[in-house]
Design a protein around this motif. Structure first.
Motif, PDB file in Angstrom:
ATOM      1  N   SER A  13     -31.354 -53.027  43.862  1.00  0.00           N
ATOM      2  CA  SER A  13     -31.351 -51.910  42.924  1.00  0.00           C
ATOM      3  C   SER A  13     -30.000 -51.201  43.001  1.00  0.00           C
ATOM      4  O   SER A  13     -29.088 -51.636  43.703  1.00  0.00           O
ATOM      5  CB  SER A  13     -32.485 -50.936  43.273  1.00  0.00           C
ATOM      6  OG  SER A  13     -32.195 -50.284  44.502  1.00  0.00           O
ATOM      7  N   ARG A  61     -34.218 -42.607  48.933  1.00  0.00           N
ATOM      8  CA  ARG A  61     -34.755 -43.980  48.882  1.00  0.00           C
ATOM      9  C   ARG A  61     -34.172 -44.812  50.019  1.00  0.00           C
ATOM     10  O   ARG A  61     -34.872 -45.581  50.656  1.00  0.00           O
ATOM     11  CB  ARG A  61     -34.447 -44.619  47.524  1.00  0.00           C
ATOM     12  CG  ARG A  61     -34.936 -46.029  47.375  1.00  0.00           C
ATOM     13  CD  ARG A  61     -36.464 -46.069  47.243  1.00  0.00           C
ATOM     14  NE  ARG A  61     -36.868 -47.458  47.066  1.00  0.00           N
ATOM     15  CZ  ARG A  61     -37.708 -48.093  47.870  1.00  0.00           C
ATOM     16  NH1 ARG A  61     -38.281 -47.461  48.867  1.00  0.00           N
ATOM     17  NH2 ARG A  61     -38.002 -49.336  47.658  1.00  0.00           N
ATOM     18  N   THR A  62     -32.904 -44.648  50.287  1.00  0.00           N
ATOM     19  CA  THR A  62     -32.266 -45.356  51.397  1.00  0.00           C
ATOM     20  C   THR A  62     -32.926 -44.965  52.716  1.00  0.00           C
ATOM     21  O   THR A  62     -33.261 -45.826  53.534  1.00  0.00           O
ATOM     22  CB  THR A  62     -30.754 -45.056  51.442  1.00  0.00           C
ATOM     23  OG1 THR A  62     -30.172 -45.502  50.217  1.00  0.00           O
ATOM     24  CG2 THR A  62     -30.083 -45.755  52.611  1.00  0.00           C
ATOM     25  N   ALA A 115     -24.464 -56.975  48.648  1.00  0.00           N
ATOM     26  CA  ALA A 115     -25.889 -57.017  48.338  1.00  0.00           C
ATOM     27  C   ALA A 115     -26.407 -58.456  48.301  1.00  0.00           C
ATOM     28  O   ALA A 115     -27.527 -58.728  48.730  1.00  0.00           O
ATOM     29  CB  ALA A 115     -26.160 -56.319  47.006  1.00  0.00           C
ATOM     30  N   TRP A 145     -34.819 -52.709  47.267  1.00  0.00           N
ATOM     31  CA  TRP A 145     -33.783 -51.673  47.344  1.00  0.00           C
ATOM     32  C   TRP A 145     -32.388 -52.296  47.305  1.00  0.00           C
ATOM     33  O   TRP A 145     -31.495 -51.795  46.633  1.00  0.00           O
ATOM     34  CB  TRP A 145     -34.005 -50.862  48.619  1.00  0.00           C
ATOM     35  CG  TRP A 145     -32.876 -49.968  48.994  1.00  0.00           C
ATOM     36  CD1 TRP A 145     -32.630 -48.716  48.504  1.00  0.00           C
ATOM     37  CD2 TRP A 145     -31.846 -50.250  49.937  1.00  0.00           C
ATOM     38  NE1 TRP A 145     -31.497 -48.198  49.095  1.00  0.00           N
ATOM     39  CE2 TRP A 145     -31.011 -49.130  49.991  1.00  0.00           C
ATOM     40  CE3 TRP A 145     -31.555 -51.333  50.753  1.00  0.00           C
ATOM     41  CZ2 TRP A 145     -29.895 -49.065  50.807  1.00  0.00           C
ATOM     42  CZ3 TRP A 145     -30.460 -51.277  51.572  1.00  0.00           C
ATOM     43  CH2 TRP A 145     -29.637 -50.151  51.602  1.00  0.00           C
ATOM     44  N   THR A 146     -32.214 -53.399  48.014  1.00  0.00           N
ATOM     45  CA  THR A 146     -30.924 -54.091  48.046  1.00  0.00           C
ATOM     46  C   THR A 146     -30.487 -54.509  46.649  1.00  0.00           C
ATOM     47  O   THR A 146     -29.301 -54.464  46.326  1.00  0.00           O
ATOM     48  CB  THR A 146     -31.014 -55.336  48.962  1.00  0.00           C
ATOM     49  OG1 THR A 146     -31.290 -54.898  50.281  1.00  0.00           O
ATOM     50  CG2 THR A 146     -29.747 -56.147  48.952  1.00  0.00           C
ATOM     51  N   ARG A 197     -29.362 -48.445  44.502  1.00  0.00           N
ATOM     52  CA  ARG A 197     -29.235 -47.853  45.838  1.00  0.00           C
ATOM     53  C   ARG A 197     -28.503 -46.510  45.817  1.00  0.00           C
ATOM     54  O   ARG A 197     -27.763 -46.174  46.730  1.00  0.00           O
ATOM     55  CB  ARG A 197     -28.517 -48.806  46.799  1.00  0.00           C
ATOM     56  CG  ARG A 197     -29.206 -50.100  47.044  1.00  0.00           C
ATOM     57  CD  ARG A 197     -28.445 -50.981  48.009  1.00  0.00           C
ATOM     58  NE  ARG A 197     -27.044 -51.175  47.719  1.00  0.00           N
ATOM     59  CZ  ARG A 197     -26.557 -52.021  46.823  1.00  0.00           C
ATOM     60  NH1 ARG A 197     -27.363 -52.768  46.119  1.00  0.00           N
ATOM     61  NH2 ARG A 197     -25.257 -52.136  46.631  1.00  0.00           N
ATOM     62  N   THR A 198     -28.710 -45.723  44.766  1.00  0.00           N
ATOM     63  CA  THR A 198     -27.973 -44.464  44.646  1.00  0.00           C
ATOM     64  C   THR A 198     -28.679 -43.292  45.316  1.00  0.00           C
ATOM     65  O   THR A 198     -28.044 -42.309  45.654  1.00  0.00           O
ATOM     66  CB  THR A 198     -27.733 -44.114  43.168  1.00  0.00           C
ATOM     67  OG1 THR A 198     -28.990 -44.097  42.493  1.00  0.00           O
ATOM     68  CG2 THR A 198     -26.811 -45.129  42.515  1.00  0.00           C
ATOM     69  N   THR A 203     -29.668 -54.440  56.545  1.00  0.00           N
ATOM     70  CA  THR A 203     -29.725 -53.214  55.744  1.00  0.00           C
ATOM     71  C   THR A 203     -28.650 -52.234  56.181  1.00  0.00           C
ATOM     72  O   THR A 203     -27.978 -51.610  55.350  1.00  0.00           O
ATOM     73  CB  THR A 203     -31.122 -52.583  55.857  1.00  0.00           C
ATOM     74  OG1 THR A 203     -32.090 -53.534  55.410  1.00  0.00           O
ATOM     75  CG2 THR A 203     -31.247 -51.338  55.016  1.00  0.00           C
ATOM     76  N   VAL A 208     -25.666 -50.485  54.008  1.00  0.00           N
ATOM     77  CA  VAL A 208     -25.483 -49.036  53.941  1.00  0.00           C
ATOM     78  C   VAL A 208     -24.044 -48.661  54.305  1.00  0.00           C
ATOM     79  O   VAL A 208     -23.435 -47.791  53.673  1.00  0.00           O
ATOM     80  CB  VAL A 208     -26.485 -48.313  54.877  1.00  0.00           C
ATOM     81  CG1 VAL A 208     -26.123 -46.848  55.065  1.00  0.00           C
ATOM     82  CG2 VAL A 208     -27.906 -48.446  54.342  1.00  0.00           C
TER      83      VAL A 208
END
Length: 155
Positions: A123, A130-131, A65, A120-121, A125-126, A55, A59
């Motif tokens: 999606s 959420r991150t 991804a 999340w990965t 990820r904006t 993760t 980031v």
């Protein structure tokens, strides 16, 4: 010869059933009871650590991804194996039974955190919130597994 087969077949089956019953009904105690629990929690801890690393790489834009998704999916399989090991362990003393319950809960929470990280990965990820939530859940899972591991080692 036919009489021997008629008696030997059911007798062999009875011996096999008795052997299996003795293996599954006698609960382990002491270190024997907690060793499988510790092993399963250690595997789950490793899966969460790998998920944290993957993760973090995503980031920091150091991995794609697709690569992270594959890594997280592999860790879900590890967590599934840990859950199975814990669910089928038969500790015989009350303290080990309680530790088993704590371990099952910690691994289940870790599996949920890794599954959320995987979602999340995949999606957009904006959202920074959420991150942070995904990273925080993985961190919380790692801490919970460390606590359970320490309790198992201390028993």
């Amino acid at each position: 010869m036919t009489l021997v087969r008629r008696v030997a077949g059911p007798a062999a089956a009875a011996v096999a059933v008795a052997s299996l019953a003795s293996c599954s009904l006698g609960g382990a105690t002491g270190t024997e009871a907690t060793q499988p629990l510790g092993d399963a929690v250690d595997a789950a801890s490793s899966a969460v650590a790998t998920s944290q690393l993957a993760t973090d790489l995503l980031v920091r834009h150091r991995a794609t991804a697709t690569v992270v998704d594959t890594a997280l999916l592999d860790q879900i399989h590890v967590l599934d194996s840990s859950t199975f090991a814990l669910m089928t362990a038969l500790p015989g003393d009350p303290a080990a039974i309680d530790l088993r319950g704590d371990a099952i809960q910690a691994v289940a929470d870790a599996a949920a955190a890794v599954a959320d990280a995987r979602a999340w990965t995949n999606s957009a990820r904006t959202s920074p919130a959420r991150t942070a939530g995904v990273v925080g859940s993985l961190d919380d899972s790692a801490d919970a597994l460390d606590e359970v591991s320490a309790a198992i080692e201390g028993s």
